[in-house]
Design a protein around this motif. Structure first.
Motif, PDB file in Angstrom:
ATOM      1  N   GLU A  98       0.879  -1.169   0.000  1.00  0.00           N
ATOM      2  CA  GLU A  98       0.000   0.000   0.000  1.00  0.00           C
ATOM      3  C   GLU A  98       0.908   1.208   0.000  1.00  0.00           C
ATOM      4  O   GLU A  98       1.794   1.322   0.852  1.00  0.00           O
ATOM      5  CB  GLU A  98      -0.895   0.004   1.232  1.00  0.00           C
ATOM      6  N   LEU A  99       0.727   2.075  -0.977  1.00  0.00           N
ATOM      7  CA  LEU A  99       1.578   3.261  -1.044  1.00  0.00           C
ATOM      8  C   LEU A  99       0.810   4.432  -1.607  1.00  0.00           C
ATOM      9  O   LEU A  99      -0.185   4.264  -2.300  1.00  0.00           O
ATOM     10  CB  LEU A  99       2.837   2.991  -1.873  1.00  0.00           C
ATOM     11  N   GLU A 100       1.292   5.610  -1.266  1.00  0.00           N
ATOM     12  CA  GLU A 100       0.693   6.822  -1.799  1.00  0.00           C
ATOM     13  C   GLU A 100       1.497   7.261  -3.014  1.00  0.00           C
ATOM     14  O   GLU A 100       2.676   6.912  -3.157  1.00  0.00           O
ATOM     15  CB  GLU A 100       0.656   7.916  -0.742  1.00  0.00           C
ATOM     16  N   ALA A 101       0.853   8.006  -3.876  1.00  0.00           N
ATOM     17  CA  ALA A 101       1.509   8.536  -5.059  1.00  0.00           C
ATOM     18  C   ALA A 101       0.888   9.871  -5.419  1.00  0.00           C
ATOM     19  O   ALA A 101      -0.247  10.172  -5.025  1.00  0.00           O
ATOM     20  CB  ALA A 101       1.374   7.565  -6.235  1.00  0.00           C
ATOM     21  N   VAL A 102       1.651  10.639  -6.152  1.00  0.00           N
ATOM     22  CA  VAL A 102       1.145  11.854  -6.762  1.00  0.00           C
ATOM     23  C   VAL A 102       1.168  11.612  -8.259  1.00  0.00           C
ATOM     24  O   VAL A 102       2.168  11.120  -8.801  1.00  0.00           O
ATOM     25  CB  VAL A 102       2.012  13.074  -6.403  1.00  0.00           C
ATOM     26  N   VAL A 103       0.066  11.897  -8.907  1.00  0.00           N
ATOM     27  CA  VAL A 103       0.005  11.777 -10.358  1.00  0.00           C
ATOM     28  C   VAL A 103      -0.327  13.165 -10.903  1.00  0.00           C
ATOM     29  O   VAL A 103      -1.341  13.755 -10.531  1.00  0.00           O
ATOM     30  CB  VAL A 103      -1.045  10.747 -10.815  1.00  0.00           C
ATOM     31  N   LEU A 104       0.562  13.667 -11.724  1.00  0.00           N
ATOM     32  CA  LEU A 104       0.330  14.946 -12.379  1.00  0.00           C
ATOM     33  C   LEU A 104      -0.219  14.643 -13.768  1.00  0.00           C
ATOM     34  O   LEU A 104       0.421  13.942 -14.558  1.00  0.00           O
ATOM     35  CB  LEU A 104       1.637  15.739 -12.487  1.00  0.00           C
ATOM     36  N   TRP A 105      -1.416  15.116 -14.025  1.00  0.00           N
ATOM     37  CA  TRP A 105      -2.083  14.886 -15.298  1.00  0.00           C
ATOM     38  C   TRP A 105      -2.087  16.181 -16.097  1.00  0.00           C
ATOM     39  O   TRP A 105      -2.327  17.250 -15.548  1.00  0.00           O
ATOM     40  CB  TRP A 105      -3.527  14.447 -15.088  1.00  0.00           C
ATOM     41  N   ILE A 118       4.267   9.342  -9.695  1.00  0.00           N
ATOM     42  CA  ILE A 118       5.426   9.384  -8.803  1.00  0.00           C
ATOM     43  C   ILE A 118       5.022   8.784  -7.456  1.00  0.00           C
ATOM     44  O   ILE A 118       4.381   9.433  -6.631  1.00  0.00           O
ATOM     45  CB  ILE A 118       5.921  10.832  -8.621  1.00  0.00           C
ATOM     46  N   PRO A 119       5.370   7.521  -7.207  1.00  0.00           N
ATOM     47  CA  PRO A 119       4.999   6.873  -5.955  1.00  0.00           C
ATOM     48  C   PRO A 119       5.939   7.273  -4.819  1.00  0.00           C
ATOM     49  O   PRO A 119       7.108   7.593  -5.021  1.00  0.00           O
ATOM     50  CB  PRO A 119       5.137   5.379  -6.268  1.00  0.00           C
ATOM     51  N   VAL A 120       5.403   7.233  -3.612  1.00  0.00           N
ATOM     52  CA  VAL A 120       6.178   7.513  -2.407  1.00  0.00           C
ATOM     53  C   VAL A 120       6.687   6.163  -1.899  1.00  0.00           C
ATOM     54  O   VAL A 120       6.087   5.551  -1.022  1.00  0.00           O
ATOM     55  CB  VAL A 120       5.309   8.236  -1.355  1.00  0.00           C
ATOM     56  N   VAL A 121       7.776   5.676  -2.490  1.00  0.00           N
ATOM     57  CA  VAL A 121       8.238   4.320  -2.226  1.00  0.00           C
ATOM     58  C   VAL A 121       8.885   4.147  -0.858  1.00  0.00           C
ATOM     59  O   VAL A 121       8.835   3.056  -0.278  1.00  0.00           O
ATOM     60  CB  VAL A 121       9.198   3.809  -3.327  1.00  0.00           C
ATOM     61  N   ASN A 122       9.484   5.186  -0.318  1.00  0.00           N
ATOM     62  CA  ASN A 122      10.169   5.051   0.978  1.00  0.00           C
ATOM     63  C   ASN A 122       9.208   4.925   2.150  1.00  0.00           C
ATOM     64  O   ASN A 122       9.604   4.466   3.219  1.00  0.00           O
ATOM     65  CB  ASN A 122      11.129   6.223   1.205  1.00  0.00           C
ATOM     66  N   ALA A 123       7.972   5.318   1.963  1.00  0.00           N
ATOM     67  CA  ALA A 123       6.985   5.228   3.039  1.00  0.00           C
ATOM     68  C   ALA A 123       5.915   4.182   2.735  1.00  0.00           C
ATOM     69  O   ALA A 123       4.863   4.163   3.355  1.00  0.00           O
ATOM     70  CB  ALA A 123       6.333   6.596   3.254  1.00  0.00           C
ATOM     71  N   ALA A 124       6.215   3.278   1.814  1.00  0.00           N
ATOM     72  CA  ALA A 124       5.240   2.243   1.457  1.00  0.00           C
ATOM     73  C   ALA A 124       5.022   1.285   2.610  1.00  0.00           C
ATOM     74  O   ALA A 124       5.936   0.985   3.377  1.00  0.00           O
ATOM     75  CB  ALA A 124       5.723   1.469   0.229  1.00  0.00           C
ATOM     76  N   ASN A 125       3.803   0.835   2.741  1.00  0.00           N
ATOM     77  CA  ASN A 125       3.452  -0.179   3.750  1.00  0.00           C
ATOM     78  C   ASN A 125       3.520  -1.531   3.051  1.00  0.00           C
ATOM     79  O   ASN A 125       2.690  -1.838   2.197  1.00  0.00           O
ATOM     80  CB  ASN A 125       2.051   0.107   4.295  1.00  0.00           C
ATOM     81  N   ILE A 126       4.513  -2.349   3.412  1.00  0.00           N
ATOM     82  CA  ILE A 126       4.737  -3.635   2.761  1.00  0.00           C
ATOM     83  C   ILE A 126       4.520  -4.739   3.793  1.00  0.00           C
ATOM     84  O   ILE A 126       5.122  -4.726   4.864  1.00  0.00           O
ATOM     85  CB  ILE A 126       6.154  -3.742   2.173  1.00  0.00           C
ATOM     86  N   THR A 127       3.651  -5.675   3.457  1.00  0.00           N
ATOM     87  CA  THR A 127       3.326  -6.795   4.329  1.00  0.00           C
ATOM     88  C   THR A 127       3.626  -8.100   3.589  1.00  0.00           C
ATOM     89  O   THR A 127       3.185  -8.281   2.459  1.00  0.00           O
ATOM     90  CB  THR A 127       1.832  -6.771   4.710  1.00  0.00           C
ATOM     91  N   ASN A 128       4.372  -8.977   4.215  1.00  0.00           N
ATOM     92  CA  ASN A 128       4.631 -10.290   3.613  1.00  0.00           C
ATOM     93  C   ASN A 128       3.366 -11.132   3.675  1.00  0.00           C
ATOM     94  O   ASN A 128       2.626 -11.094   4.650  1.00  0.00           O
ATOM     95  CB  ASN A 128       5.773 -11.010   4.336  1.00  0.00           C
ATOM     96  N   VAL A 129       3.120 -11.894   2.604  1.00  0.00           N
ATOM     97  CA  VAL A 129       1.937 -12.764   2.577  1.00  0.00           C
ATOM     98  C   VAL A 129       2.363 -14.224   2.489  1.00  0.00           C
ATOM     99  O   VAL A 129       3.443 -14.561   2.171  1.00  0.00           O
ATOM    100  CB  VAL A 129       0.971 -12.430   1.432  1.00  0.00           C
TER     101      VAL A 129
END
Length: 129
Positions: A98-105, A118-129
């Motif tokens: 789950e991650l946030e991003a900014v999309v400039l259209w 442009i995703p905010v990859v350093n603050a992504a919430n990553i859960t192993n499944v």
């Protein structure tokens, strides 16, 4: 009560989960720029309606159809630009992200002409499944 900006109306017609059904909202020479150093095989420019379809098809295939865009806000800037803040969710075979991003259209002549994701990859919430 204010009227909705016409470029917000254009974006509402675009469905990243079904690009083929909303291809008419894209300019024929539209370009989608994807920037994500954590997913380098997806980075690049995707040109034309076929390019948009290719990008979102690759994401759907990589995530087994779980990729979802959840809009948080959209702000029109002038006559051509819209900044969208979104929260994307997707599940890969080994992890859920789950991650946030900014999309400039950029909207021209009532169609999407360009997008920069442009995703905010350093603050992504990553859960192993």
């Amino acid at each position: 009560m204010s009227d909705e900006h016409p470029n917000i109306s254009v974006l509402k017609r675009f469905n990243p989960s079904d690009v083929a059904a909303s291809v008419d909202v894209l300019s024929e020479d539209a370009v989608f720029h994807y920037i994500n150093p954590e997913w380098p095989e997806m980075e690049g420019d995707y040109t034309g309606r076929v390019g948009f379809l290719s990008f979102f098809t690759k994401i759907a295939e990589s995530t087994n159809g779980t990729f979802k865009v959840n809009p948080i806000s959209a702000t029109p800037l002038g006559d051509e630009l819209v900044v969208a803040h979104v929260r994307n969710t997707m599940t890969f075979p080994d992890r859920r992200i789950e991650l946030e991003a900014v999309v400039l259209w950029r909207i021209a002549d009532g169609r999407i002409a360009e997008g920069w994701d442009i995703p905010v990859v350093n603050a992504a919430n990553i859960t192993n499944v």
